[in-house]
Design a protein around this motif. Structure first.
Motif, mmCIF file in Angstrom:
data_model
loop_
_atom_site.group_PDB
_atom_site.id
_atom_site.type_symbol
_atom_site.label_atom_id
_atom_site.label_comp_id
_atom_site.label_asym_id
_atom_site.label_seq_id
_atom_site.Cartn_x
_atom_site.Cartn_y
_atom_site.Cartn_z
ATOM 1 N N UNK A 55 -11.782 0.908 -8.452
ATOM 2 C CA UNK A 55 -10.749 1.400 -7.649
ATOM 3 C C UNK A 55 -10.766 1.134 -6.249
ATOM 4 N N UNK A 56 -9.653 0.803 -5.500
ATOM 5 C CA UNK A 56 -9.475 0.759 -4.362
ATOM 6 C C UNK A 56 -9.880 2.015 -3.512
ATOM 7 N N UNK A 57 -10.356 1.838 -2.288
ATOM 8 C CA UNK A 57 -10.706 2.989 -1.477
ATOM 9 C C UNK A 57 -9.331 3.861 -1.227
ATOM 10 N N UNK A 58 -9.622 5.226 -1.263
ATOM 11 C CA UNK A 58 -8.545 6.261 -0.950
ATOM 12 C C UNK A 58 -7.879 5.845 0.431
ATOM 13 N N UNK A 59 -8.694 5.674 1.519
ATOM 14 C CA UNK A 59 -7.957 5.281 2.541
ATOM 15 C C UNK A 59 -7.086 4.099 2.473
ATOM 16 N N UNK A 60 -7.155 3.097 1.777
ATOM 17 C CA UNK A 60 -6.585 1.829 1.422
ATOM 18 C C UNK A 60 -5.192 2.322 0.764
ATOM 19 N N UNK A 65 2.101 4.788 1.369
ATOM 20 C CA UNK A 65 3.329 5.494 1.162
ATOM 21 C C UNK A 65 4.154 5.358 2.538
ATOM 22 N N UNK A 66 3.346 5.707 3.633
ATOM 23 C CA UNK A 66 3.996 5.782 4.862
ATOM 24 C C UNK A 66 4.500 4.464 5.413
ATOM 25 N N UNK A 67 4.088 3.317 4.876
ATOM 26 C CA UNK A 67 4.583 1.976 5.143
ATOM 27 C C UNK A 67 5.608 1.592 4.332
ATOM 28 N N UNK A 68 5.991 2.465 3.396
ATOM 29 C CA UNK A 68 7.562 2.558 2.734
ATOM 30 C C UNK A 68 8.813 2.577 3.521
ATOM 31 N N UNK A 69 8.716 3.182 4.555
ATOM 32 C CA UNK A 69 9.625 3.685 5.526
ATOM 33 C C UNK A 69 10.374 4.826 5.448
ATOM 34 N N UNK A 70 11.522 5.122 6.053
ATOM 35 C CA UNK A 70 12.325 6.269 5.768
ATOM 36 C C UNK A 70 13.334 6.347 4.717
ATOM 37 N N UNK A 71 13.788 7.078 4.306
ATOM 38 C CA UNK A 71 14.487 7.524 3.081
ATOM 39 C C UNK A 71 13.834 7.726 1.729
ATOM 40 N N UNK A 72 14.644 7.686 0.697
ATOM 41 C CA UNK A 72 13.988 7.537 -0.755
ATOM 42 C C UNK A 72 13.661 6.266 -1.139
ATOM 43 N N UNK A 73 12.342 6.021 -1.522
ATOM 44 C CA UNK A 73 11.853 4.712 -1.839
ATOM 45 C C UNK A 73 11.140 4.843 -3.195
ATOM 46 N N UNK A 74 11.294 3.724 -3.927
ATOM 47 C CA UNK A 74 10.209 3.690 -4.923
ATOM 48 C C UNK A 74 8.826 2.459 -4.448
ATOM 49 N N UNK A 75 7.847 3.079 -4.433
ATOM 50 C CA UNK A 75 6.718 2.316 -4.021
ATOM 51 C C UNK A 75 5.928 1.789 -5.233
#
Length: 273
Positions: A55-60, A65-75
């Protein structure tokens, strides 16, 4: 672990590409804040334990999500076992590859309000308890089922397993109310255990049942839902041949479960009916 990529380039020897050896999550993100994040991470962790992928590290993960940017997104997160191994035999030391992509999203409020028409699929899902509930990369059954129709008036297809038991829709979970009780298919043999489904079952008494399509004929209300689209009332159910198998009028009974689901996702929870 290889660094996460927003514009993924996958080598030909990646095991996720070659064998579907991996997992994915699609997360609704509103202004950088992920919805149902604990449920997504719990499902990803379960998948990692089952497949034997670190499992990737939690911090990673938590920073994406914050890098997805403003507005409604699907990550979309894709975690593969990475490269290496010989044929189907993976390397004893996995070096997972984590990929991600964020895209703009517009929900379909008319489907929340007026409901949708759906159909039964001819395809039957294979039963494999070891993989049941996971969102793994082997989704060929769903692809084949979705190819069964191209009518834009049909929003989704309902799937049974090889024993004829109701499981899910091609990309949504299935719910119904029968004799005043909320029910959803038991997913111990196949199917994807959706994160919205998990969150609703934490809030409400929803029975997991193993039943055939006849259960829908007895239902007072039927819904399809997932963590991206929210909850759609079903107003018409057709057979695979296009014949009508059932119909419902959207009313107050539909709105109770819908309000719970939409509060979890930040969608409108009040409707005209």
């Amino acid at each position: 672990m290889n660094r996460p990529q927003a514009e993924p380039w996958v080598p030909a020897d990646d095991r996720g590409l070659a064998y579907g050896d991996g997992l994915f999550e699609t997360v609704l993100v509103r202004d950088g804040e992920p919805l149902l994040w604990p449920q997504h991470m719990a499902r990803l962790a379960k998948g990692c334990r089952t497949l034997g992928i670190p499992m990737p590290a939690a911090a990673e993960l938590d920073g994406l999500p914050a890098r997805a940017g403003a507005g409604l997104k699907v990550l979309k997160l894709i975690l593969t076992r990475g490269s290496g191994g010989r044929g189907y035999l993976p390397s004893p030391v996995a070096q997972p590859r984590l990929l991600w992509q964020a895209v703009d999203f517009l929900p379909q409020p008319q489907r929340w309000e007026s409901g949708v028409r759906v159909r039964h699929c001819r395809l039957r899902l294979s039963v494999q308890p070891l993989l049941a509930g996971l969102k793994h990369l082997n989704r060929l059954e769903n692809v084949l089922a979705r190819r069964e129709w191209d009518d834009p008036d049909v929003a989704e297809g309902v799937l049974c397993n090889s024993h004829g038991t109701l499981i899910e829709a091609t990309c949504m979970n299935l719910f119904w109310q029968r004799q005043g009780c909320l029910e959803t298919p038991r997913l111990d043999g196949c199917g994807v255990a959706g994160t919205l489904r998990a969150a609703l079952m934490e809030r409400l008494e929803i029975r997991e049942v193993s039943m055939g399509p006849a259960a829908l004929a007895e239902a007072e209300a039927v819904w399809l839902g997932n963590s991206i689209q929210g909850l759609w009332p079903v107003v018409r159910l057709d057979g695979a041949d296009g014949s009508r198998h059932g119909s419902w009028k959207v009313g107050p009974v539909h709105r109770v479960l819908q309000r719970e689901a939409h509060e979890l996702l930040g969608y409108p929870a009040r409707f005209t009916s």
